[in-house]
Design a protein around this motif. Structure first.
Motif, PDB file in Angstrom:
ATOM      1  N   ALA A 195       0.726  -1.152   0.207  1.00  0.00           N
ATOM      2  CA  ALA A 195       0.133  -0.023  -0.145  1.00  0.00           C
ATOM      3  C   ALA A 195       0.835   1.026  -0.077  1.00  0.00           C
ATOM      4  N   ILE A 196       1.804   1.150   0.764  1.00  0.00           N
ATOM      5  CA  ILE A 196       2.703   2.633   0.694  1.00  0.00           C
ATOM      6  C   ILE A 196       3.762   2.428  -0.502  1.00  0.00           C
ATOM      7  N   GLN A 197       3.972   1.450  -1.061  1.00  0.00           N
ATOM      8  CA  GLN A 197       4.657   1.367  -2.514  1.00  0.00           C
ATOM      9  C   GLN A 197       3.566   2.002  -3.575  1.00  0.00           C
ATOM     10  N   GLU A 198       2.345   1.455  -3.418  1.00  0.00           N
ATOM     11  CA  GLU A 198       1.418   2.067  -4.354  1.00  0.00           C
ATOM     12  C   GLU A 198       1.297   3.588  -4.208  1.00  0.00           C
ATOM     13  N   SER A 199       1.121   4.130  -2.923  1.00  0.00           N
ATOM     14  CA  SER A 199       1.161   5.464  -2.681  1.00  0.00           C
ATOM     15  C   SER A 199       2.483   6.088  -3.272  1.00  0.00           C
ATOM     16  N   GLU A 200       3.547   5.562  -3.156  1.00  0.00           N
ATOM     17  CA  GLU A 200       4.708   6.226  -3.613  1.00  0.00           C
ATOM     18  C   GLU A 200       4.730   6.234  -5.082  1.00  0.00           C
ATOM     19  N   GLU A 201       4.086   5.091  -5.876  1.00  0.00           N
ATOM     20  CA  GLU A 201       4.047   5.253  -7.345  1.00  0.00           C
ATOM     21  C   GLU A 201       3.066   6.343  -7.592  1.00  0.00           C
ATOM     22  N   ALA A 202       1.920   6.273  -7.057  1.00  0.00           N
ATOM     23  CA  ALA A 202       0.937   7.468  -7.058  1.00  0.00           C
ATOM     24  C   ALA A 202       1.459   8.887  -7.273  1.00  0.00           C
ATOM     25  N   GLU A 203       2.221   8.930  -6.143  1.00  0.00           N
ATOM     26  CA  GLU A 203       2.982  10.531  -5.861  1.00  0.00           C
ATOM     27  C   GLU A 203       3.847  10.686  -6.864  1.00  0.00           C
ATOM     28  N   TRP A 204       4.446   9.680  -7.351  1.00  0.00           N
ATOM     29  CA  TRP A 204       5.531   9.855  -8.462  1.00  0.00           C
ATOM     30  C   TRP A 204       4.832  10.507  -9.788  1.00  0.00           C
ATOM     31  N   ARG A 205       3.528   9.663  -9.929  1.00  0.00           N
ATOM     32  CA  ARG A 205       2.994   9.768 -11.203  1.00  0.00           C
ATOM     33  C   ARG A 205       2.339  11.394 -11.122  1.00  0.00           C
ATOM     34  N   ARG A 206       1.754  11.777  -9.981  1.00  0.00           N
ATOM     35  CA  ARG A 206       1.312  12.874  -9.777  1.00  0.00           C
ATOM     36  C   ARG A 206       2.345  14.298  -9.936  1.00  0.00           C
ATOM     37  N   THR A 207       3.690  13.787  -9.563  1.00  0.00           N
ATOM     38  CA  THR A 207       4.595  14.874  -9.729  1.00  0.00           C
ATOM     39  C   THR A 207       5.568  14.685 -10.871  1.00  0.00           C
ATOM     40  N   ASN A 208       5.310  13.746 -11.907  1.00  0.00           N
ATOM     41  CA  ASN A 208       5.923  13.607 -12.880  1.00  0.00           C
ATOM     42  C   ASN A 208       6.173  14.792 -13.727  1.00  0.00           C
ATOM     43  N   PRO A 209       7.151  15.329 -14.093  1.00  0.00           N
ATOM     44  CA  PRO A 209       7.137  16.695 -14.789  1.00  0.00           C
ATOM     45  C   PRO A 209       6.869  16.337 -16.493  1.00  0.00           C
ATOM     46  N   GLU A 210       7.168  15.197 -16.806  1.00  0.00           N
ATOM     47  CA  GLU A 210       6.801  15.049 -17.981  1.00  0.00           C
ATOM     48  C   GLU A 210       5.454  14.514 -18.306  1.00  0.00           C
ATOM     49  N   ALA A 211       4.822  14.002 -17.510  1.00  0.00           N
ATOM     50  CA  ALA A 211       3.296  13.641 -17.656  1.00  0.00           C
ATOM     51  C   ALA A 211       2.626  14.983 -17.496  1.00  0.00           C
ATOM     52  N   ARG A 212       3.029  15.708 -16.595  1.00  0.00           N
ATOM     53  CA  ARG A 212       2.447  17.067 -16.413  1.00  0.00           C
ATOM     54  C   ARG A 212       2.233  17.909 -17.498  1.00  0.00           C
ATOM     55  N   ALA A 213       3.879  17.915 -18.127  1.00  0.00           N
ATOM     56  CA  ALA A 213       3.854  18.758 -19.225  1.00  0.00           C
ATOM     57  C   ALA A 213       2.891  18.380 -20.673  1.00  0.00           C
ATOM     58  N   ARG A 214       2.857  17.017 -20.819  1.00  0.00           N
ATOM     59  CA  ARG A 214       1.897  16.401 -21.785  1.00  0.00           C
ATOM     60  C   ARG A 214       0.547  16.681 -21.192  1.00  0.00           C
ATOM     61  N   ALA A 215       0.226  16.628 -20.103  1.00  0.00           N
ATOM     62  CA  ALA A 215      -1.435  17.046 -19.800  1.00  0.00           C
ATOM     63  C   ALA A 215      -1.460  18.636 -20.097  1.00  0.00           C
ATOM     64  N   GLU A 216      -0.534  19.281 -19.573  1.00  0.00           N
ATOM     65  CA  GLU A 216      -0.862  21.042 -19.886  1.00  0.00           C
ATOM     66  C   GLU A 216      -0.564  21.040 -21.363  1.00  0.00           C
ATOM     67  N   GLY A 217       0.248  20.500 -22.160  1.00  0.00           N
ATOM     68  CA  GLY A 217       0.164  20.765 -23.695  1.00  0.00           C
ATOM     69  C   GLY A 217      -1.198  20.240 -24.230  1.00  0.00           C
TER      70      GLY A 217
END
Length: 409
Positions: A333-355
């Motif tokens: 559960a902690i690992q899944e939260s870490e993965e979710a946090e990484w996805r949420r703060t991933n600059p590349e994914a954020r840049a794609r979403a903003e674009g």
């Protein structure tokens, strides 16, 4: 002698047709009355009218080629110019001239269409080549391989370009596929070599583990088994067909030793029962970490619990899966939260979403302007069509904005 608006028959039986260039001899008629002569050549005229009408419909409603259409026009024109019919031959020439214009216009339209299709095909193939060249550098072997196969099918469905252009693009496309295949082959060859090396290493570890299984030197042998386990993990995975068998032998040898040790050290049962109680308490303490609200705090808390857990020692074998499973569930559960946090703060994914959001917002704004312009111009049909398109784009934009909120934007 007999006559009508377009022809006449003289006393010798010669039939004439009237044209803009004057009278032209149609033919000679000796078999009947002048009226029958005119009627015969008028029927020939009607036949030409029907033939031209049929050709006009074929040109307008079928895929008759310009070459075949011009050949048919020339054939009819020869009959008209031969003056073997009585009627308005000049009108027929006018219809033929107009039909020539129609055929030429369709020829140019088809030529332009072929040019457009060729240009579209060129752009499409260039896009396929660009994507293939990007995929050639990918390490996502399965996904990239499947996508490259799909690109080949797409390529086959596109029209051919001129030979030089088509060959150049195909060469790049084929080279990209070959480069990817070569890299993938090298990767799996290296992987196979690593797995073979792992198999040889694990064969040696299994042999030593089996040799130690009958030892009664409990302390040093147990320590050596722990070392063997570390070496096992460091060796990596062997081939699938060997890995499970090797592990079963390795684990089986350890089980024999530890089962013998347990039977000898029966007095440790009480200690293990106490260890189980302590670990159950730690598992309960760990479960209180969930749900994770502060990842940093949760990680620190679990690390503290895990350190105490590792210090406790063995528990009864039949109780181990359940109590360890509780700890593993918290860890996952902690690992899944870490993965979710990484996805949420991933600059590349954020840049794609903003674009994507920016592009959709621009499209929505543009459609608003086009709708207002169409309404102002009184073109409500166009405005209604654009309004439907706007609704679809707005739905996509709303979805993209919702996704962007997951990044905290």
């Amino acid at each position: 002698m007999s006559s009508d608006p377009w022809g006449r028959v003289d006393e010798t039986g010669t039939v004439y047709v009237r044209t803009a260039d004057g009278e032209q001899v149609v033919g000679s008629w000796q078999a009947g009355s002048p009226d029958e002569a005119l009627a015969y050549f008028e029927r020939k005229y009607e036949g030409l009218v029907v033939e031209i009408g049929l050709l006009e419909r074929r040109v307008k409603t079928t895929d008759l080629s310009a070459k075949d259409a011009m050949a048919a026009i020339d054939h009819i024109r020869e009959q008209v110019d031969a003056h073997h019919a009585v009627g308005d031959l000049d009108a027929l020439r006018g219809r033929l001239d107009k039909l020539v214009e129609t055929v030429e216009a369709r020829r140019e339209e088809r030529k332009a269409q072929r040019a457009r299709q060729s240009d579209e095909a060129r752009h499409a193939k260039e896009a396929l080549v660009t994507e293939a060249e990007q995929l050639a550098q990918s390490d996502q072997w399965r996904a990239a391989g499947e996508r490259l196969r799909a690109l080949v099918d797409t390529w086959k469905g596109l029209p051919r370009l001129d030979r030089k252009s088509d060959d150049e693009l195909w060469h790049r496309f084929s080279h990209a596929r070959s480069a990817f295949s070569k890299r993938r082959k090298a990767h799996f060859a290296s992987l196979d070599a690593q797995r073979e090396e792992a198999r040889k290493t694990k064969e040696k570890l299994v042999a030593e583990a089996e040799a130690l299984s009958g030892s009664t030197d409990w302390g040093p042998t147990a320590a050596r088994y722990r070392e063997l386990m570390s070496e096992w993990k460091a060796a990596g995975r062997a081939q699938r067909e060997h890995e499970d068998d090797l592990w079963n032998r390795f684990r089986g040898a350890q089980d024999i030793f530890f089962a013998a040790r347990s039977s000898v050290f029966a007095e440790r049962d009480a200690e293990q029962a106490e260890n189980l109680k302590l670990k159950e308490e730690l598992a309960q303490e760990a479960e209180k970490i969930l749900p994770v609200t502060d990842l940093k705090v949760a990680r620190a808390a679990f690390r503290s619990i895990n350190e105490r857990w590792e210090a406790i020692g063995h528990v009864p074998r039949d109780a181990r899966p359940k109590v360890e499973g509780r700890m593993h569930a918290v860890e996952r559960a902690i690992q899944e939260s870490e993965e979710a946090e990484w996805r949420r703060t991933n600059p590349e994914a954020r840049a794609r979403a903003e674009g994507l959001t920016g592009q959709l917002q621009a499209a929505v704004d543009k459609l608003h302007g086009q709708i207002e312009a169409a309404r102002a111009a009184g073109n409500n049909a166009k405005a209604d069509k654009l309004q439907k398109e706007l609704e679809g784009r707005q739905a996509l934009l709303d979805q993209a904005l919702k996704g962007l909120q997951e990044f905290g934007g």
